[in-house]
Design an enzyme around this catalytic site. Structure first.
Site, PDB file in Angstrom:
ATOM      1  N   ASP A 168      -4.662 -23.466  -0.735  1.00  0.00           N
ATOM      2  CA  ASP A 168      -4.278 -23.721   0.655  1.00  0.00           C
ATOM      3  C   ASP A 168      -3.322 -22.605   1.108  1.00  0.00           C
ATOM      4  OD1 ASP A 168      -3.968 -25.101   3.037  1.00  0.00           O
ATOM      5  OD2 ASP A 168      -2.602 -26.606   2.237  1.00  0.00           O
ATOM      6  N   GLU A 196      -3.540 -17.790   4.394  1.00  0.00           N
ATOM      7  CA  GLU A 196      -3.876 -16.879   5.516  1.00  0.00           C
ATOM      8  C   GLU A 196      -3.149 -15.536   5.389  1.00  0.00           C
ATOM      9  OE1 GLU A 196      -3.113 -20.103   5.715  1.00  0.00           O
ATOM     10  OE2 GLU A 196      -5.209 -20.704   5.975  1.00  0.00           O
TER      11      GLU A 196
END
Ligand SMILES: *[C@@H]1O[C@H](CO)[C@@H](O)[C@H](O)[C@H]1NC(C)=O
Ligand SMILES: *[C@@H]1O[C@H](CO)[C@@H](O)[C@H](O)[C@H]1NC(C)=O
Ligand SMILES: *[C@@H]1O[C@H](CO)[C@@H](O)[C@H](O)[C@H]1NC(C)=O
Ligand SMILES: *[C@@H]1O[C@H](CO)[C@@H](O)[C@H](O)[C@H]1NC(C)=O
Ligand SMILES: *[C@@H]1O[C@H](CO)[C@@H](O)[C@H](O)[C@H]1NC(C)=O
Ligand SMILES: *[C@@H]1O[C@H](CO)[C@@H](O)[C@H](O)[C@H]1NC(C)=O
Ligand SMILES: *[C@@H]1O[C@H](CO)[C@@H](O)[C@H](O)[C@H]1NC(C)=O
Ligand SMILES: *[C@@H]1O[C@H](CO)[C@@H](O)[C@H](O)[C@H]1NC(C)=O
Ligand SMILES: *[C@@H]1O[C@H](CO)[C@@H](O)[C@H](O)[C@H]1NC(C)=O
Length: 895
Positions: free
Chosen positions: A467, A470
């Protein structure tokens, strides 16, 4: 103060003069401006603060009018706007090389005045061209792609060089369809601003991710920004992944092609109704691939041949996954697992979110609330189940020296992303201040492997959920901000969320081992997935199961994806279909949305419908946020539990079919979930369909997506459609909307005519895992083939060993059928367990007349014919599937 005012006065004089000058220019250029239809205006001033003056200073046309559609630019290029001049194309071993030169500068700093365009005729169906600076090396996306040095002898495409207007025109050889025409607007190639437009064949365009929205991309002046970003999905925003790939339908010809711009810099893609598309990116080079199809699924196969074929997931990874943030303890987690099992609801994998860790630090376990984690995993493994924890990239940087090895060893081995001064860049994520591993560095990969190996020794997980990659950062840039350089403040910033490259991530000026974060940002999740997949394989010596939030072209080779932090709302459920279809285009077929929604509290009805839809996601996981009410099926009424069980039992029964689809994704790049137009090309009624989807070529899923509905309308192409719930069927003679009953406890799923679908039906009620289902004999569902031969496949292996396809340790069967017979043919057998693979029953569906005899290899077998349903059932068999066999059924013709 005084100085400023003086300057202002001076500039205003200059401005008046300029306006005078420009109005003269505008008069002479009038013809160049007025002849351009609004839908063919290409925006000359994409910055928000456009004025007539600023527009004309760029030498562009200004025509404002209230009558224009929203989004039509007032400021646009005249036909004769200066750009590069094209030299004479030279033949090369691989295609052509052309020099592009400009003599005037554009309005962005640091034009590359001379460019080279190399065109590679790589295969008959794939054209590759790149435009770059031949004098100075620029950043290029570091994903492995095929290297071709010889020109393909014949090609499905033709290339024309247009000198005026300057550009490349690519057509489909067989019918001259213009696939790509870059002459529509002037090429700009400055250091930090690269812009190129092309025409589209039709407005039917799909892809360009990652975005929330309809599956068909809106082509009416919509901008699609791309820069990997942590944010709950909203229409119009750049999201977690970046996929500058599209598929465009060619209309009546039923053909399709695909286009990839292999560029990872912050970019935006603008669509306009011409139809046309403009790329604006702020770095790298223009590196394009064109895939000629002509079938839609072939386009995806050709695309994944370049970026990498999807991984083959372990069989258990296709079972149902349950997760939430907020169990509070391992004991509570285990309680839910047992509650699911007691309710006989299929589940293969239990997950835990960041709460299992001590202070949310990677590679630690909270020793009070999650002290029971190893025991819980023991229980799961003993039950034939699996465990997956979350793992974030951010490594806590503020633990006392000597207490947190991941940081200490990482510093010692120099594995972290650096700021512009060369020190590890510090941001802030869940554990507080954190540093970020640079996964492009080989040292980081081996350090990451060490951490995973040592953690696995304590917590024997079976897969990893990566997770926040980005990478997400709770402070913009770093705890010290970013630099004033042109990397952190480029001359042009695409219309990304937050308006700045550092919004909720690390500084673009940060330094990684192979380059600048400015270039590599959107590849962070891609690089982490590679390191994580490799580490899992080394530690477990079995297939890796990885689910990543951020992805890039090529990620599908290393990871699956979930669609991020959605909401427990009806529209979020509906949008999930478009998301899943898009990621299948992107070569990441292992994809699903959080079932019942992540943020907010779900309702029972929404969750019930979502469990039904989610049972058909390629990756099926129910996940929930902290503070929200429990939303595993056992948290609801008995009716809800029964319908979730039924939906998941249908999934588990279909897994041999779905697993076979993943084999074809892995071996040839096919999609798993696909839109109806892939299978029924050239039918305009299907171009917009994104409230239904197909799994493979055989199954259409028609979920209820609206609250309070007990019927659902789907679009069905011509044919006989067999409902998996009740064994009933209906027929449509041409593509039409069909309203189907959809009681709250059922989902509609239909098998198309002419299919042979391998199933494992749960005759034992107690079965809840794939480990158990895999022991069952197979059922072959044969739907009537009235328009030519029917077909189907089964790929089977042990479900978890590495590289069974590559090593030949599998069984592959090919099925074919006529209206009254079916053959099973072994196309390959290298699986050591083949002798135990048997057919237990057949369902021969929609047989129009009572059947008098069924034979297998010529020997009669007992059967039942159900006249109402018109189905034949043959049970209690044990037909070995490692040998070819044939089945015949004869019916009495009525006199
Ligand atoms: C390409 O676009 C130009 C306009 O920029 C147009 O004049 C030309 O006809 C197009 N080429 C083809 C083959 O359609
Ligand atoms: C978890 O369950 C085990 C076994 O039932 C028990 O010994 C332990 O105290 C429990 N832990 C917590 C934190 O409740
Ligand atoms: C539990 O963790 C805390 C904080 O990390 C630590 O101080 C303590 O010694 C640990 N207790 C045990 C029993 O390991
Ligand atoms: C990293 O490792 C790979 C595989 O071992 C190797 O091919 C590559 O050259 C290495 N990269 C660097 C920069 O050393
Ligand atoms: C969800 O329900 C829980 C329990 O009733 C409540 O505490 C929480 O505030 C609700 N969350 C939202 C976002 O409404
Ligand atoms: C479908 O359900 C809606 C209400 O949800 C109802 O208005 C409509 O008549 C139903 N249509 C059919 C064909 O049953
Ligand atoms: C479709 O065609 C068949 C055979 O011609 C006919 O029996 C049937 O009524 C038609 N169905 C519809 C929905 O028109
Ligand atoms: C089955 O195989 C036989 C023998 O090869 C062949 O003649 C027949 O056409 C096949 N039937 C189907 C439906 O493929
Ligand atoms: C069916 O016939 C084939 C040869 O045509 C043979 O190999 C196979 O074992 C037979 N299967 C059964 C179940 O009889």
């Amino acid at each position: 103060m005084e100085m400023k005012q003086k300057i202002k006065q001076d500039t205003s004089v200059a401005v008046i003069f300029l306006i005078y000058l420009l109005s003269c220019i505008a008069l002479t250029a009038g013809m160049q401006c007025s002849g351009i239809a609004p839908s063919y205006r290409f925006d000359c001033h994409p910055e928000a603060d456009v004025t007539q003056l600023k527009c004309q200073q760029r030498g562009c046309c200004w025509l404002s009018s209230k009558n224009l559609d929203e989004g039509v630019p007032y400021c646009f290029y005249p036909h004769d706007f200066p750009t590069y001049e094209m030299g004479s194309p030279e033949q090369t071993a691989f295609g052509y090389s052309v020099v592009l030169k400009r003599t005037t500068k554009s309005y962005y700093p640091n034009d590359v005045m001379q460019l080279q365009m190399d065109i590679y005729f790589e295969t008959s169906y794939r054209l590759h061209f790149k435009i770059y600076d031949p004098r100075s090396e620029r950043y290029e996306v570091p994903i492995p792609t095929p290297k071709v040095s010889k020109r393909a002898p014949s090609t499905d495409y033709k290339v024309q060089f247009s000198k005026s207007p300057m550009g490349l025109v690519i057509t489909r050889a067989v019918d001259n369809t213009v696939i790509f025409n870059s002459t529509l607007s002037p090429l700009i190639f400055a250091d930090q601003f690269l812009q190129m437009s092309t025409s589209l064949v039709t407005p039917y365009i799909y892809g360009l991710g990652e975005h929330r929205g309809r599956f068909k991309v809106a082509s009416d002046w919509k901008t699609y920004p791309m820069w990997s970003r942590d944010h709950p999905p909203q229409v119009g925003d750049n999201l977690y992944g970046v996929h500058p790939f599209y598929l465009n339908l060619e209309g009546a010809s039923s053909k399709a092609h695909g286009v990839l711009l292999l560029n990872s810099n912050a970019m935006e893609v603008v669509l306009q109704p011409a139809p046309a598309l403009t790329y604006r990116t702020i770095g790298g080079i223009l590196d394009f691939y064109i895939f000629m199809g002509p079938g839609s699924d072939e386009v995806v196969q050709q695309y994944t041949e370049v970026i990498g074929r999807p991984l083959m997931p372990p069989y258990w990874g296709l079972g149902f996954h349950l997760c939430r943030w907020g169990y509070g303890s391992s004991n509570r987690t285990l309680e839910i697992v047992k509650r699911m099992k007691a309710a006989l609801i299929p589940q293969d994998t239990q997950w835990n979110d960041i709460e299992y860790a001590d202070g949310r630090k990677d590679f630690t376990v909270n020793n009070s609330t999650f002290a029971g984690l190893p025991d819980m995993i023991k229980y799961l493994h003993a039950s034939g189940m699996h465990f997956i924890p979350i793992l974030d990239p951010g490594i806590s940087s503020t633990q006392p020296p000597g207490t947190y090895p991941p940081y200490d060893t990482g510093i010692a081995q120099d594995v972290f992303v650096k700021d512009s001064t060369g020190k590890p860049l510090v941001g802030e994520v869940w554990p507080g201040p954190t540093v970020f591993p640079d996964f492009f560095n080989n040292k980081t990969k081996s350090w990451w492997l060490d951490q995973i190996k040592s953690f696995h020794g304590k917590v024997p997980f079976d897969g990893l959920w990566i997770d926040m990659n980005e990478p997400s950062n709770f402070v913009d840039g770093s705890i010290n901000g970013c630099t004033k350089s042109s990397y952190d403040n480029p001359p042009y910033t695409p219309s990304i969320l937050g308006g700045s490259l550092d919004a909720m991530t690390v500084c673009a000026s940060a330094i990684q081992s192979i380059g600048k974060h400015y270039d590599l940002h959107s590849l962070y999740g891609y690089s982490e997935a590679i390191g994580t997949n490799e580490a899992l394989v080394k530690v477990r010596n079995k297939r890796a199961f990885v689910i990543s939030r951020s992805t890039f072209p090529g990620s599908g080779k290393h990871t699956g994806h979930w669609l991020g932090d959605n909401y427990s709302l009806w529209p979020d459920m509906a949008y999930s279909i478009a998301g899943i279809l898009s990621f299948n285009l992107f070569g990441i077929p292992l994809v699903g949305a959080d079932i019942c929604g992540f943020n907010l509290n779900t309702t029972e009805e929404l969750c019930q419908r979502w469990m039904q839809l989610g049972a058909f996601y390629p990756f099926s996981r129910n996940h929930n946020t902290i503070g929200a009410k429990d939303q595993d099926p056992t948290a609801f009424s008995v009716d809800m539990q029964i319908s979730s069980r039924n939906a998941l039992q249908i999934r588990y029964s279909l897994l041999p079919y779905i697993y076979t689809l993943f084999h074809f994704a892995h071996s040839k790049g096919s999609t798993v979930a696909r839109p109806l137009f892939f299978e029924f090309p050239g039918d305009p009624k299907l171009y917009d369909v994104d409230r239904q989807f197909m799994l493979g070529s055989s199954l259409v899923v028609t979920p209820v997506l609206e609250e309070g509905s007990t019927n659902v309308t789907g679009i069905f192409p011509k044919g006989i459609w067999f409902g998996v719930n009740h064994g009933t069927h209906f027929q449509v003679n041409s593509t039409q909307a069909v309203t189907l009953p959809a009681p709250l406890n059922e989902i509609n799923a239909h098998v198309r005519e002419g299919c042979i679908v391998p199933l494992q039906l749960p005759y034992k009620e107690g079965y809840t895992t794939t480990t158990e289902y895999r022991q069952l004999g197979f059922t072959l569902l044969i739907t009537r083939s009235i328009n030519g031969p029917g077909s189907g496949h089964l790929f089977w292996d042990d479900g978890d060993s590495l590289d069974t396809y590559e090593n030949g340790n599998y069984l592959l069967l090919e099925f074919s059928s006529s209206e009254t017979s079916m053959n099973s043919t072994v196309s390959y057998d290298g699986y050591s367990g083949s002798h135990a693979v048997t057919v237990q029953s057949f369902i021969i569906a929609t047989v129009p007349h009572p059947v008098s005899q069924v034979t297998i290899n010529g020997t009669s077998v007992a059967f039942d014919y159900e006249p109402q349903l018109m189905n034949v059932y043959v049970n209690n068999l044990k037909v070995p599937m490692q040998f070819n066999f044939y089945v015949k059924w004869e019916w009495q013709t009525q006199d």
